[in-house]
Design a protein around this motif. Structure first.
Motif, PDB file in Angstrom:
ATOM      1  N   UNK A  24      49.595  32.541  50.788  1.00  8.54           N
ATOM      2  CA  UNK A  24      48.915  33.669  50.135  1.00  8.54           C
ATOM      3  C   UNK A  24      48.582  34.733  51.179  1.00  8.54           C
ATOM      4  N   UNK A  25      48.893  36.000  50.914  1.00  8.96           N
ATOM      5  CA  UNK A  25      48.545  37.044  51.895  1.00  8.96           C
ATOM      6  C   UNK A  25      47.030  37.314  51.873  1.00  8.96           C
ATOM      7  N   UNK A  26      46.449  37.839  52.967  1.00 12.96           N
ATOM      8  CA  UNK A  26      44.995  38.091  52.972  1.00 12.96           C
ATOM      9  C   UNK A  26      44.596  39.257  52.067  1.00 12.96           C
ATOM     10  N   UNK A  47      34.738  48.634  45.238  1.00  8.36           N
ATOM     11  CA  UNK A  47      33.864  47.511  45.602  1.00  8.36           C
ATOM     12  C   UNK A  47      33.628  46.507  44.483  1.00  8.36           C
ATOM     13  N   UNK A  48      34.249  46.724  43.308  1.00  7.07           N
ATOM     14  CA  UNK A  48      34.003  45.837  42.157  1.00  7.07           C
ATOM     15  C   UNK A  48      34.745  44.504  42.322  1.00  7.07           C
ATOM     16  N   UNK A  49      34.050  43.390  42.118  1.00  9.26           N
ATOM     17  CA  UNK A  49      34.785  42.112  42.149  1.00  9.26           C
ATOM     18  C   UNK A  49      35.541  41.907  40.824  1.00  9.26           C
ATOM     19  N   UNK A  50      36.757  41.414  40.901  1.00 10.19           N
ATOM     20  CA  UNK A  50      37.534  41.157  39.672  1.00 10.19           C
ATOM     21  C   UNK A  50      38.070  39.729  39.696  1.00 10.19           C
ATOM     22  N   UNK A  51      38.401  39.237  38.497  1.00  5.06           N
ATOM     23  CA  UNK A  51      39.062  37.922  38.393  1.00  5.06           C
ATOM     24  C   UNK A  51      40.561  38.148  38.238  1.00  5.06           C
ATOM     25  N   UNK A  52      41.341  37.141  38.588  1.00  6.24           N
ATOM     26  CA  UNK A  52      42.785  37.243  38.370  1.00  6.24           C
ATOM     27  C   UNK A  52      43.041  37.439  36.888  1.00  6.24           C
ATOM     28  N   UNK A  53      43.825  38.442  36.507  1.00 12.23           N
ATOM     29  CA  UNK A  53      44.106  38.696  35.089  1.00 12.23           C
ATOM     30  C   UNK A  53      43.262  39.827  34.518  1.00 12.23           C
ATOM     31  N   UNK A  54      42.217  40.260  35.253  1.00 10.68           N
ATOM     32  CA  UNK A  54      41.426  41.400  34.756  1.00 10.68           C
ATOM     33  C   UNK A  54      42.264  42.672  34.795  1.00 10.68           C
ATOM     34  N   UNK A  70      46.356  40.469  40.150  1.00 15.23           N
ATOM     35  CA  UNK A  70      47.137  39.237  40.313  1.00 15.23           C
ATOM     36  C   UNK A  70      46.318  38.077  40.853  1.00 15.23           C
ATOM     37  N   UNK A  71      45.169  38.389  41.435  1.00 20.81           N
ATOM     38  CA  UNK A  71      44.266  37.374  41.986  1.00 20.81           C
ATOM     39  C   UNK A  71      42.837  37.870  41.817  1.00 20.81           C
ATOM     40  N   UNK A  72      41.863  36.955  42.006  1.00 23.07           N
ATOM     41  CA  UNK A  72      40.473  37.406  42.082  1.00 23.07           C
ATOM     42  C   UNK A  72      40.303  38.094  43.425  1.00 23.07           C
ATOM     43  N   UNK A  86      43.380  44.863  46.967  1.00 24.66           N
ATOM     44  CA  UNK A  86      42.484  43.746  46.642  1.00 24.66           C
ATOM     45  C   UNK A  86      42.191  42.981  47.922  1.00 24.66           C
ATOM     46  N   UNK A  87      40.902  42.894  48.259  1.00 18.76           N
ATOM     47  CA  UNK A  87      40.482  42.167  49.468  1.00 18.76           C
ATOM     48  C   UNK A  87      39.855  40.832  49.076  1.00 18.76           C
ATOM     49  N   UNK A  88      39.693  39.973  50.045  1.00 14.37           N
ATOM     50  CA  UNK A  88      39.032  38.660  49.846  1.00 14.37           C
ATOM     51  C   UNK A  88      39.620  37.934  48.644  1.00 14.37           C
ATOM     52  N   UNK A  89      40.921  37.862  48.604  1.00 15.43           N
ATOM     53  CA  UNK A  89      41.544  37.333  47.382  1.00 15.43           C
ATOM     54  C   UNK A  89      41.467  35.803  47.298  1.00 15.43           C
ATOM     55  N   UNK A  90      41.412  35.325  46.086  1.00 10.62           N
ATOM     56  CA  UNK A  90      41.417  33.877  45.851  1.00 10.62           C
ATOM     57  C   UNK A  90      41.994  33.614  44.468  1.00 10.62           C
ATOM     58  N   UNK A  91      42.438  32.373  44.260  1.00 12.68           N
ATOM     59  CA  UNK A  91      42.962  32.002  42.942  1.00 12.68           C
ATOM     60  C   UNK A  91      41.800  31.496  42.105  1.00 12.68           C
ATOM     61  N   UNK A  92      41.595  32.036  40.928  1.00 10.87           N
ATOM     62  CA  UNK A  92      40.559  31.487  40.036  1.00 10.87           C
ATOM     63  C   UNK A  92      41.168  31.342  38.652  1.00 10.87           C
ATOM     64  N   UNK A  93      40.549  30.490  37.875  1.00  9.76           N
ATOM     65  CA  UNK A  93      41.070  30.281  36.533  1.00  9.76           C
ATOM     66  C   UNK A  93      40.787  31.488  35.662  1.00  9.76           C
ATOM     67  N   UNK A  94      41.769  31.848  34.872  1.00 11.65           N
ATOM     68  CA  UNK A  94      41.612  33.013  34.007  1.00 11.65           C
ATOM     69  C   UNK A  94      41.197  32.551  32.612  1.00 11.65           C
TER      70      UNK A  94
END
Ligand code: SF4
Ligand code: SF4
Length: 479
Positions: A24-26, A47-54, A70-72, A86-94
């Motif tokens: 996964x890229x950073x 600066x808004x946090x988003x979930x993968x799929x938003x 594509x990612x949170x 998208x910074x600080x990306x991670x996989x989360x359940x959608x």
């Protein structure tokens, strides 16, 4: 099916059937435009946090097709021009929540309409196109037919069979979902060989589906072109649209309607002679172009093309990530210097449709391919090769001559609108004329002129009606 023209191109640099999953890229760099879409309506803030799929943005000109995260991660809008970073990306359940207030859709086209909207919201609708125009079909429209293609013949681009390897069940379930969007329209499933083991397996899955028909096409470029397929299937442009969807689209439909999830990862190809090891990789929208550069041969300068070598667009230095429609990346060695006697094309390692260079002395071999395929541009030499390969049955050299003389009416009469923009004429042309580009520009010019005439006529009609109303009112006032 009767095909004309086409050319079977042997090339080195095609990716094999293995799919790699890179780390996964950073950070992700998500372009706000792709081939068909301009995501101009932003739905997130800095600066808004988003979930993968938003939903990050929408294209208001194309049924509000969404650009999905594509990612949170955390949204950065000012880090790169015309991108969402998208910074600080991670996989989360959608988690998909069904939107209310859809009764008007259900009233209009029933349950199928609700499903189509779900596809739109979950990003699967953007895998659909109209076979004749290439544009996004209206999700509420009624198609005359659906063409599903598992074939991808443009050199270096992702092969359909790689997409559904070990996912045949998902694929056939996706087909069933597709059918549930329709009433009685036929579905054509295009394959390279309807007697192969793979086709047998597909047939086993779709046995009893009277509405699905397997269609075999020759493996020659560009017989997988949607407009050529539609024409050969006897489907006509101009009426109801003809939905066209490739393997990845069917899998996205399955993901959306079976799991209620967006398809956030896709398999793309990285191929071409300037790639060290051509490969398929599973990536997401926004995957950094820089990570692709690291796979290119370091001792030559190269050009990165989004898509295939004939129809793709060069990735400019401003583009930092893969767009939401990318199906493959082609990398060619860049030749900027004038070649000595380049027009004579003397190399034994060069392609030779003409059969008159040294390469013609050899048996069929993988052709070398660079951005300078045929030396320097020259005038048309009336060799007729372009007409031989043209799948649309038009005479590219004639169109070129008309365009050279500024005879736009004759260009229209000679059938430029039939051109499917496959680029094969440019490829075989020994004079290195960029015929495809000429025809795309000519079509745009004709469309613009027609639009202007239509507007003028509308304006005249409006004036006429206003004048008529004024006279009537004046007459009435007299009485
Ligand atoms: S004229 Fe159009 S359809 Fe014919 S070969 Fe050229 S690009 Fe393809
Ligand atoms: S292939 Fe090129 S040189 Fe040959 S007829 Fe066509 S436009 Fe002219």
């Amino acid at each position: 099916m009767k095909f004309r023209g086409g050319y079977d191109i042997f090339l080195s640099g095609r990716p094999d059937g293995i799919t790699e999953i890179p780390p996964e890229p950073p950070m992700l760099y998500i372009p706000l435009r792709s081939g068909r879409f301009e995501f101009s309506e932003l739905c997130v803030n800095e600066g808004e946090p988003v979930r993968g799929g938003d939903v990050l943005a929408k294209d208001p000109e194309n049924f509000s097709v969404p650009l999905l995260a594509p990612r949170a991660g955390v949204v950065r809008l000012k880090k790169a021009h015309r991108h969402i970073v998208l910074e600080d990306i991670s996989k989360t359940d959608f988690a998909y929540s069904e939107q209310g207030g859809r009764t008007h859709i259900a009233d209009r086209i029933g349950e199928a309409g609700i499903k189509r909207y779900k596809l739109l919201e979950l990003g699967a609708w953007q895998f659909f196109s109209d076979a004749c125009t290439g544009s996004l079909p209206d999700p509420m429209g009624t198609p005359q037919a659906v063409i599903v293609s598992t074939v991808s013949l443009e050199p270096f681009v992702s092969r359909g069979d790689v997409q559904f390897r070990e996912r045949l069940l998902d694929f056939s379930r996706g087909l069933e979902h597709l059918q549930s969007l329709l009433e009685y329209q036929p579905m054509y499933l295009v394959m390279p060989d309807i007697n192969s083991e793979f086709a047998e397996e597909v047939r086993r899955h779709i046995r009893g589906w009277a509405w699905a028909k397997l269609i075999e096409i020759p493996m020659k470029y560009p017989f997988d072109n949607p407009a050529i397929l539609a024409g050969n299937l006897g489907l006509r442009a101009g009426g109801d649209s003809i939905w066209f969807v490739r393997t990845d689209g069917v899998l996205a439909v399955d993901c959306a309607l079976t799991l209620s999830k967006p398809c956030l990862d896709r398999i793309i190809s990285i191929g071409g002679p300037a790639v060290e090891s051509p490969v398929h990789i599973k990536v997401m929208t926004g995957y950094p172009v820089e990570a692709i550069r690291s796979r290119c041969t370091s001792d030559v300068s190269y050009r990165i093309i989004n898509g295939g070598v004939f129809t793709g667009e060069t990735v400019d230095s401003e583009t930092l990530g893969l767009d939401s429609e990318c199906t493959g990346i082609t990398v060619l060695a860049e030749h900027t210097e004038r070649e000595f006697l380049g027009f004579m094309h003397p190399g034994p390692d060069r392609s030779s449709y003409a059969g008159c260079f040294l390469s013609s002395l050899r048996a069929k071999f993988s052709e070398a391919f660079s951005t300078a395929m045929r030396g320097e541009p020259r005038p048309c030499v009336s060799c007729n090769f372009c007409e031989e390969v043209c799948p649309a049955g038009i005479m590219p050299y004639l169109l070129h001559k008309y365009l050279y003389g500024g005879l736009i009416e004759q260009v229209e009469q000679a059938g430029v609108d039939l051109c499917v923009e496959c680029g094969l004429c440019s490829f075989v042309c020994p004079s290195k004329l960029d015929l495809r580009r000429e025809f795309i520009e000519a079509k745009a010019l004709i469309a613009k002129e027609k639009e202007e005439i239509r507007r003028e006529q509308l304006e005249k009609e409006r004036h006429r009606l206003a004048e008529e109303a004024r006279r009537k009112a004046a007459k009435e006032a007299e009485y």
